[in-house]
Motif scaffolding. Sequence first.
Motif, PDB file in Angstrom:
ATOM      1  N   ILE A  92       0.814  -1.221   0.000  1.00  0.00           N
ATOM      2  CA  ILE A  92       0.000   0.000   0.000  1.00  0.00           C
ATOM      3  C   ILE A  92       0.846   1.269   0.000  1.00  0.00           C
ATOM      4  CG2 ILE A  92      -1.668   1.302   1.425  1.00  0.00           C
ATOM      5  CD1 ILE A  92      -2.839  -1.445   2.238  1.00  0.00           C
ATOM      6  N   ALA A  93       2.027   1.226   0.577  1.00  0.00           N
ATOM      7  CA  ALA A  93       2.855   2.428   0.751  1.00  0.00           C
ATOM      8  C   ALA A  93       3.132   3.215  -0.530  1.00  0.00           C
ATOM      9  CB  ALA A  93       4.169   2.054   1.437  1.00  0.00           C
ATOM     10  N   PRO A  94       3.398   2.556  -1.682  1.00  0.00           N
ATOM     11  CA  PRO A  94       3.707   3.343  -2.887  1.00  0.00           C
ATOM     12  C   PRO A  94       2.615   4.321  -3.306  1.00  0.00           C
ATOM     13  CG  PRO A  94       4.355   1.054  -3.187  1.00  0.00           C
ATOM     14  CD  PRO A  94       3.579   1.107  -1.920  1.00  0.00           C
ATOM     15  N   SER A  95       1.387   4.079  -2.892  1.00  0.00           N
ATOM     16  CA  SER A  95       0.285   4.972  -3.269  1.00  0.00           C
ATOM     17  C   SER A  95       0.085   6.112  -2.271  1.00  0.00           C
ATOM     18  CB  SER A  95      -1.020   4.168  -3.374  1.00  0.00           C
ATOM     19  OG  SER A  95      -1.397   3.648  -2.095  1.00  0.00           O
ATOM     20  N   LEU A  96       0.898   6.153  -1.224  1.00  0.00           N
ATOM     21  CA  LEU A  96       0.722   7.139  -0.162  1.00  0.00           C
ATOM     22  C   LEU A  96       1.690   8.305  -0.316  1.00  0.00           C
ATOM     23  CD1 LEU A  96       0.597   4.651   2.873  1.00  0.00           C
ATOM     24  CD2 LEU A  96      -1.332   5.482   1.485  1.00  0.00           C
ATOM     25  N   SER A  97       1.353   9.424   0.317  1.00  0.00           N
ATOM     26  CA  SER A  97       2.287  10.544   0.368  1.00  0.00           C
ATOM     27  C   SER A  97       3.504  10.139   1.191  1.00  0.00           C
ATOM     28  CB  SER A  97       1.627  11.765   1.010  1.00  0.00           C
ATOM     29  OG  SER A  97       1.374  11.524   2.394  1.00  0.00           O
ATOM     30  N   GLU A  98       4.607  10.848   0.993  1.00  0.00           N
ATOM     31  CA  GLU A  98       5.833  10.532   1.720  1.00  0.00           C
ATOM     32  C   GLU A  98       5.626  10.671   3.226  1.00  0.00           C
ATOM     33  OE1 GLU A  98      10.496  12.088   2.025  1.00  0.00           O
ATOM     34  OE2 GLU A  98       9.214  12.735   0.362  1.00  0.00           O
ATOM     35  N   GLU A  99       4.876  11.696   3.647  1.00  0.00           N
ATOM     36  CA  GLU A  99       4.631  11.920   5.065  1.00  0.00           C
ATOM     37  C   GLU A  99       3.815  10.776   5.676  1.00  0.00           C
ATOM     38  OE1 GLU A  99       5.653  15.643   3.143  1.00  0.00           O
ATOM     39  OE2 GLU A  99       4.068  14.176   2.723  1.00  0.00           O
ATOM     40  N   LEU A 100       2.790  10.330   4.958  1.00  0.00           N
ATOM     41  CA  LEU A 100       1.952   9.248   5.472  1.00  0.00           C
ATOM     42  C   LEU A 100       2.728   7.929   5.510  1.00  0.00           C
ATOM     43  CD1 LEU A 100      -0.751   8.459   6.577  1.00  0.00           C
ATOM     44  CD2 LEU A 100      -1.645   8.295   4.242  1.00  0.00           C
ATOM     45  N   GLN A 101       3.559   7.698   4.517  1.00  0.00           N
ATOM     46  CA  GLN A 101       4.435   6.516   4.542  1.00  0.00           C
ATOM     47  C   GLN A 101       5.311   6.522   5.792  1.00  0.00           C
ATOM     48  OE1 GLN A 101       6.829   5.474   1.131  1.00  0.00           O
ATOM     49  NE2 GLN A 101       5.338   6.354  -0.295  1.00  0.00           N
ATOM     50  N   SER A 102       5.927   7.677   6.068  1.00  0.00           N
ATOM     51  CA  SER A 102       6.837   7.787   7.209  1.00  0.00           C
ATOM     52  C   SER A 102       6.101   7.575   8.520  1.00  0.00           C
ATOM     53  CB  SER A 102       7.518   9.165   7.211  1.00  0.00           C
ATOM     54  OG  SER A 102       8.313   9.343   6.066  1.00  0.00           O
ATOM     55  N   LEU A 103       4.903   8.117   8.619  1.00  0.00           N
ATOM     56  CA  LEU A 103       4.114   8.009   9.839  1.00  0.00           C
ATOM     57  C   LEU A 103       3.756   6.555  10.140  1.00  0.00           C
ATOM     58  CD1 LEU A 103       2.851   9.993  11.938  1.00  0.00           C
ATOM     59  CD2 LEU A 103       0.752   9.892  10.579  1.00  0.00           C
ATOM     60  N   ILE A 104       3.325   5.828   9.123  1.00  0.00           N
ATOM     61  CA  ILE A 104       2.920   4.434   9.326  1.00  0.00           C
ATOM     62  C   ILE A 104       4.141   3.537   9.512  1.00  0.00           C
ATOM     63  CG2 ILE A 104       1.692   2.481   8.300  1.00  0.00           C
ATOM     64  CD1 ILE A 104      -0.153   4.536   6.936  1.00  0.00           C
ATOM     65  N   PHE A 105       5.223   3.843   8.813  1.00  0.00           N
ATOM     66  CA  PHE A 105       6.481   3.114   9.021  1.00  0.00           C
ATOM     67  C   PHE A 105       6.894   3.200  10.493  1.00  0.00           C
ATOM     68  CE2 PHE A 105      11.122   3.124   9.327  1.00  0.00           C
ATOM     69  CZ  PHE A 105      11.466   1.966   8.659  1.00  0.00           C
ATOM     70  N   LEU A 106       6.817   4.404  11.061  1.00  0.00           N
ATOM     71  CA  LEU A 106       7.160   4.588  12.464  1.00  0.00           C
ATOM     72  C   LEU A 106       6.221   3.795  13.371  1.00  0.00           C
ATOM     73  CD1 LEU A 106       8.717   6.051  14.757  1.00  0.00           C
ATOM     74  CD2 LEU A 106       7.053   7.891  14.559  1.00  0.00           C
ATOM     75  N   ALA A 107       4.930   3.816  13.061  1.00  0.00           N
ATOM     76  CA  ALA A 107       3.953   3.082  13.881  1.00  0.00           C
ATOM     77  C   ALA A 107       4.283   1.596  13.918  1.00  0.00           C
ATOM     78  CB  ALA A 107       2.548   3.312  13.337  1.00  0.00           C
ATOM     79  N   ILE A 108       4.657   1.032  12.778  1.00  0.00           N
ATOM     80  CA  ILE A 108       4.995  -0.394  12.728  1.00  0.00           C
ATOM     81  C   ILE A 108       6.298  -0.660  13.484  1.00  0.00           C
ATOM     82  CG2 ILE A 108       5.552  -2.335  11.206  1.00  0.00           C
ATOM     83  CD1 ILE A 108       3.741  -0.997   9.084  1.00  0.00           C
ATOM     84  N   CYS A 109       7.282   0.223  13.324  1.00  0.00           N
ATOM     85  CA  CYS A 109       8.538   0.066  14.077  1.00  0.00           C
ATOM     86  C   CYS A 109       8.271   0.045  15.583  1.00  0.00           C
ATOM     87  CB  CYS A 109       9.495   1.215  13.755  1.00  0.00           C
ATOM     88  SG  CYS A 109      10.236   1.143  12.113  1.00  0.00           S
ATOM     89  N   ALA A 110       7.331   0.882  16.007  1.00  0.00           N
ATOM     90  CA  ALA A 110       7.071   1.038  17.441  1.00  0.00           C
ATOM     91  C   ALA A 110       6.413  -0.179  18.077  1.00  0.00           C
ATOM     92  CB  ALA A 110       6.208   2.276  17.675  1.00  0.00           C
ATOM     93  N   ILE A 111       5.843  -1.086  17.272  1.00  0.00           N
ATOM     94  CA  ILE A 111       5.191  -2.266  17.857  1.00  0.00           C
ATOM     95  C   ILE A 111       6.122  -3.473  17.909  1.00  0.00           C
ATOM     96  CG2 ILE A 111       2.966  -1.460  16.995  1.00  0.00           C
ATOM     97  CD1 ILE A 111       3.038  -3.830  14.988  1.00  0.00           C
ATOM     98  N   LEU A 112       7.317  -3.357  17.365  1.00  0.00           N
ATOM     99  CA  LEU A 112       8.193  -4.525  17.271  1.00  0.00           C
ATOM    100  C   LEU A 112       8.667  -5.005  18.639  1.00  0.00           C
ATOM    101  CD1 LEU A 112      10.293  -3.634  14.097  1.00  0.00           C
ATOM    102  CD2 LEU A 112       8.327  -5.164  14.293  1.00  0.00           C
ATOM    103  N   ARG A 113       8.988  -4.108  19.529  1.00  0.00           N
ATOM    104  CA  ARG A 113       9.458  -4.529  20.855  1.00  0.00           C
ATOM    105  C   ARG A 113       8.310  -4.967  21.758  1.00  0.00           C
ATOM    106  NH1 ARG A 113      15.458  -2.484  21.774  1.00  0.00           N
ATOM    107  NH2 ARG A 113      15.921  -1.937  19.612  1.00  0.00           N
ATOM    108  N   PRO A 114       7.181  -4.264  21.788  1.00  0.00           N
ATOM    109  CA  PRO A 114       6.052  -4.786  22.581  1.00  0.00           C
ATOM    110  C   PRO A 114       5.581  -6.163  22.124  1.00  0.00           C
ATOM    111  CG  PRO A 114       5.681  -2.486  22.015  1.00  0.00           C
ATOM    112  CD  PRO A 114       6.891  -2.919  21.261  1.00  0.00           C
ATOM    113  N   SER A 115       5.793  -6.496  20.840  1.00  0.00           N
ATOM    114  CA  SER A 115       5.356  -7.787  20.317  1.00  0.00           C
ATOM    115  C   SER A 115       6.368  -8.901  20.566  1.00  0.00           C
ATOM    116  CB  SER A 115       5.104  -7.688  18.809  1.00  0.00           C
ATOM    117  OG  SER A 115       4.113  -6.724  18.523  1.00  0.00           O
TER     118      SER A 115
END
Length: 437
Positions: A162-185
């Motif tokens: 899905i990321a290629p269809s998103l703005s650069e800012e939205l890509q970065s925001l969601i990328f960060l959100a996914i990074c942030a769940i790696l340690r809690p998981s």
Amino acid sequence: MTKPVQLRLFDSIPESHENTQSRIIKERTGTFTDNMKLPIHRWFRYSAGFSAAWVEKVITELEPQTILDPFAGSGTVCVAADKLGVNSYGIEAHPFVYKLAKGKLAWMVNIPEFLATVNEIKHFAASLQQKLPEKIPELLSKCYTDEALVDLFKIRQAYFEIAPSLSEELQSLIFLAICAILRPSSHVGTAQWQYILPNKRKAKTCEPFEALEKQVAMMQEDMYQMQFITRSSQATLIKEDARNLNSIPDHSIDLVITSPPYANNYDYADATRLEMTFWGEVNSWSDLHETVRKFLIRSNSQHVSKERVSLDTLMAESIIDAIRDELLPICQEMERIRGTKSGNKAYHTMIAAYFTDMGFVFKALRRVAASDAKICFVIGDSAPYGVYVPVEQWLGKLAISAGFNSWNFEHIRERNIKWKNRKHSVPLHEGRLWIEG
């Protein structure tokens, strides 16, 4: 040049509650701890940072037009400047941490669009028939159950689709959100400085899809709060080397607030190895040098060992003329002690390389700083092999050599006094190095 300020060890009059609170806040200037309670800053814990509340206080008092953080990390200074409506530049050479900072600085993204996109990714991920690949990096196998890995790979694959269809800012925001769940998981522990501890088990973990829901809910709340204060980011984040600052205009900076790498052998490349492994940017610890470490200030013995730099070559650099006579015997003593140690760490060349690199940082800062600019470095001293390195004094002298007028050191707290496994008994401290003119 003013002399470093020394605080008394004891006061004759007991502290008031107000003074105690003030002292605690001051002592935590150099830590990221309090940021985990603050909007935007709490989105991702990057321990190599400092207090956002203190940054806001400095900006409010000094009222600069343009701020620079040449070691931006995950964006503490730039986010604080955004909150106060001040222009800022953030320079970060660590390729992965730069991406994390981009995510934090995308707080202005349209919130309904952010939530809708996350939901699309979650539904897409849930529909995937994901199997574990035959070859999984060893670190991921140690850190996750098979079930958690399957879900995380589903979320990653959905993001990639899905990321290629998103703005650069939205890509970065969601990328960060996914990074942030790696340690809690993950079911494994994390050391204080974010190194992964595969042999240490956590009491609580969170299923990946649930962790993503919680993370996005928190981000949504913070975005509403930040967007109520101001509508757009005034930060410019650049992936670049602090030793040259090529993208920053001459004499354009009124205030520099930063915390450079400490000369204490901490491996900044290793701190985000779990996240980089998950995204396929590294497969093993041995990949870290070419992927990350070679771009950073040389504050780690692994770095100088890989580069095979010699002490003679480093000492020939004219950039360290102001401190060479003091630096050389310290490095030679470390080299002597190294010969008696089984670990054989190249601290002697690490320290020489560190101050060489920092000399170039001050040279670059002199070019970009306005004539009345103020610079503040949150720094700590060092004692590799128990040999004391007066970091603030040598950095102050390098600043004067680069063309600045004066420096002084403001003590914050004592270091190397708590840990039972500390390598030496040399007293260390942390503080703020102020440079002017």
